[in-house]
Design an enzyme around this catalytic site. Structure first.
Site, short mmCIF file in Angstrom:
data_model
loop_
_atom_site.label_atom_id
_atom_site.label_comp_id
_atom_site.label_asym_id
_atom_site.label_seq_id
_atom_site.Cartn_x
_atom_site.Cartn_y
_atom_site.Cartn_z
N LYS A 193 5.49 -24.27 -45.71
CA LYS A 193 5.86 -24.13 -43.55
C LYS A 193 5.39 -23.08 -43.15
O LYS A 193 5.72 -21.90 -43.62
CB LYS A 193 7.56 -24.49 -43.69
CG LYS A 193 7.71 -24.79 -42.59
CD LYS A 193 9.24 -25.46 -42.90
CE LYS A 193 10.23 -25.98 -41.15
NZ LYS A 193 11.21 -25.98 -41.60
N SER A 211 12.41 -30.84 -39.38
CA SER A 211 11.35 -30.08 -38.91
C SER A 211 10.41 -30.08 -39.50
O SER A 211 8.83 -29.18 -39.70
CB SER A 211 11.96 -28.22 -38.68
OG SER A 211 12.10 -27.92 -39.02
N SER A 216 16.29 -30.38 -42.63
CA SER A 216 14.67 -30.88 -42.67
C SER A 216 14.27 -30.72 -44.12
O SER A 216 12.83 -30.45 -42.99
CB SER A 216 14.62 -28.73 -42.29
OG SER A 216 14.57 -29.16 -40.38
#
Ligand code: GLN
Length: 431
Positions: A55, A130, A154
């Site tokens: 990420k 997310s 997330s």
């Protein structure tokens, strides 16, 4: 050959229209793959040759660590985060940086400055967020496994929507060094994988005490356990807030535990209504504080001028609450609520080994659909209690509704990550 597998993934990433990756350097990873093939010392490591996506809020040297924000568009990582060092030392390769909601504040994957990610399992829908790109990259088979961060869901929310596996370790199990904070008292790094066995292997690889993160702890290696004598708690309020179609799928999942020999116990959690206000209030205040370093001097842009709407909302409200704090009206109250929520949650684990239920209360909306901030926050009601209470929680696939995946959430007491991971593996085998 590892280099061939890397080339295959790079080609797939190039062709994919999911928008899962926002920084890939094919030449660099191919060179690393060649070196890895020559490195006999790593051959027996658990992650040897595994191709991992990271990420974009976790530092990897030489890659853009943009948090999918214009604020950090020009920032290139100058070091590897502790988790990345651990991945490399176990023989893994980093294939690139994944798309995400800006600064990890979102539940849909739509607020990135690089455009939204698509859900590979239902291309017209949001993938969740997310960690949208990490989940989509795994679901679309653009890598072997991925790393994400989970502050209020997330990892678990996009894992559920994309039909893959995600795990949020107990607070402190994985070092946060090198992660750009959203709300540091909630943030944890964890795995997104194609199956639950891989989640166990990846968690073992990245966990451990780290002297550069004083909240990190040492835990023994997580092993697979027999779960057939476990008591599985089902919380009425978690089921009640959930869409009926999702609830039906989850009820089928609970039957699977029964068939494995587990005892199902009915539980009640009286603080569900406190979950979102408590989480968001603390999130705003901690995020506001974390963003003060983005003043334009070191990283490029002044955050308030460069960021998107949701990030600005959080900064402005966080600032306001911080300024009002002398009256103890908001933040202090949120901390009191957090304490009560935790006490009540830990109490539930006196009656059950694990709590099983839905991950997200509603189905993912269509990409581009107009969704109000409150509707967006409502996606998180079942995932934020885990972070508020510092417990651990994993998601495994549990059916679908007209092709849209549903994820079953398994929560465990602090540091009982082994129990949750074992239950995820057993559920997957028996579903
Ligand atoms: N959707 C939640 C938020 O916007 C959770 C985000 C996360 O876990 N990073 O804060």
């Amino acid at each position: 050959m590892i280099t061939d597998r890397v080339s295959d993934y790079l080609e797939k990433i190039e062709k994919s229209d999911v928008n899962a990756f926002i920084d890939v350097n094919g030449e660099k990873v191919l060179k690393e793959a060649e070196e890895l093939e020559k490195n006999d010392a790593l051959k027996n490591k658990p992650l040897y040759g595994k191709i991992v996506a990271v990420k974009s809020n976790i530092n990897v040297k030489g890659y853009k660590i943009s948090c999918a924000s214009k604020t950090l568009e020009k920032y290139v990582g100058t070091y590897d985060a502790t988790v990345v060092k651990k991945l490399r030392s176990q023989g893994a390769l980093i294939v690139g940086m994944t798309n995400m909601d800006e600064f990890a504040g979102g539940s849909s994957g739509e607020t990135s400055c690089y455009g939204p990610t698509k859900n590979p399992a239902a291309m017209d829908r949001i993938p969740g967020g997310s960690s949208s790109g990490s989940a989509a990259a795994v679901a679309a088979d653009l890598c072997d496994m991925a790393i994400g961060s989970d502050t209020g869901g997330s990892i678990r929310n996009p894992a559920s929507h994309c039909g893959i596996v995600g795990f949020k370790p107990s607070y402190g199990v994985v070092s946060r060094q090198g992660l750009c904070d959203l709300a540091m008292s909630f943030d944890q790094i964890g795995p997104l994988t194609k199956n639950a066995e891989d989640a166990l292997v990846l968690t073992n690889a990245i966990k451990g005490i780290d002297r550069s993160d004083s909240t990190s702890l040492e835990t023994p290696k997580f092993e697979k356990k027999d779960i057939s004598n476990y008591k599985i708690g089902v919380v009425k309020e978690f089921m009640d807030v959930t869409d009926e179609k999702i609830r039906n799928e989850i009820e089928k999942g609970i039957e699977v535990f029964k068939d494995m020999g587990c005892k199902i116990v009915d539980l009640s959690y009286k603080y569900i209504d406190l979950a979102l206000p408590t989480y968001y209030l603390i999130n705003y205040v901690e995020f506001f504080s974390a963003t003060r370093k983005y003043d334009g001097r070191r990283y490029g842009e002044f955050i308030e001028e460069a960021c998107g709407e949701e990030v600005l909302r959080r900064i402005l409200i966080g600032k306001h609450i911080s300024e009002q704090e002398f009256s103890g009206k908001y933040y202090k109250k949120a901390l009191q609520a957090r304490k009560s929520m935790k006490k009540e949650m830990l109490g539930l684990f006196n009656s059950a080994d694990l709590i099983v239920g839905p991950t997200v209360p509603k189905l993912p909306h269509k990409l581009g659909e107009d969704v109000s901030p409150m509707e967006m926050y409502a996606y998180d009601v079942l995932t934020v209690p885990t972070n508020i209470c510092g417990i651990c929680s994993g998601v495994v696939r549990c059916g679908n509704i007209q092709g849209v995946p549903v994820g079953l959430q398994i929560q465990g007491a602090p540091l009982e990550d082994e129990k949750v991971l074992s239950a995820m593996i057993e559920f997957e085998k028996n579903y």
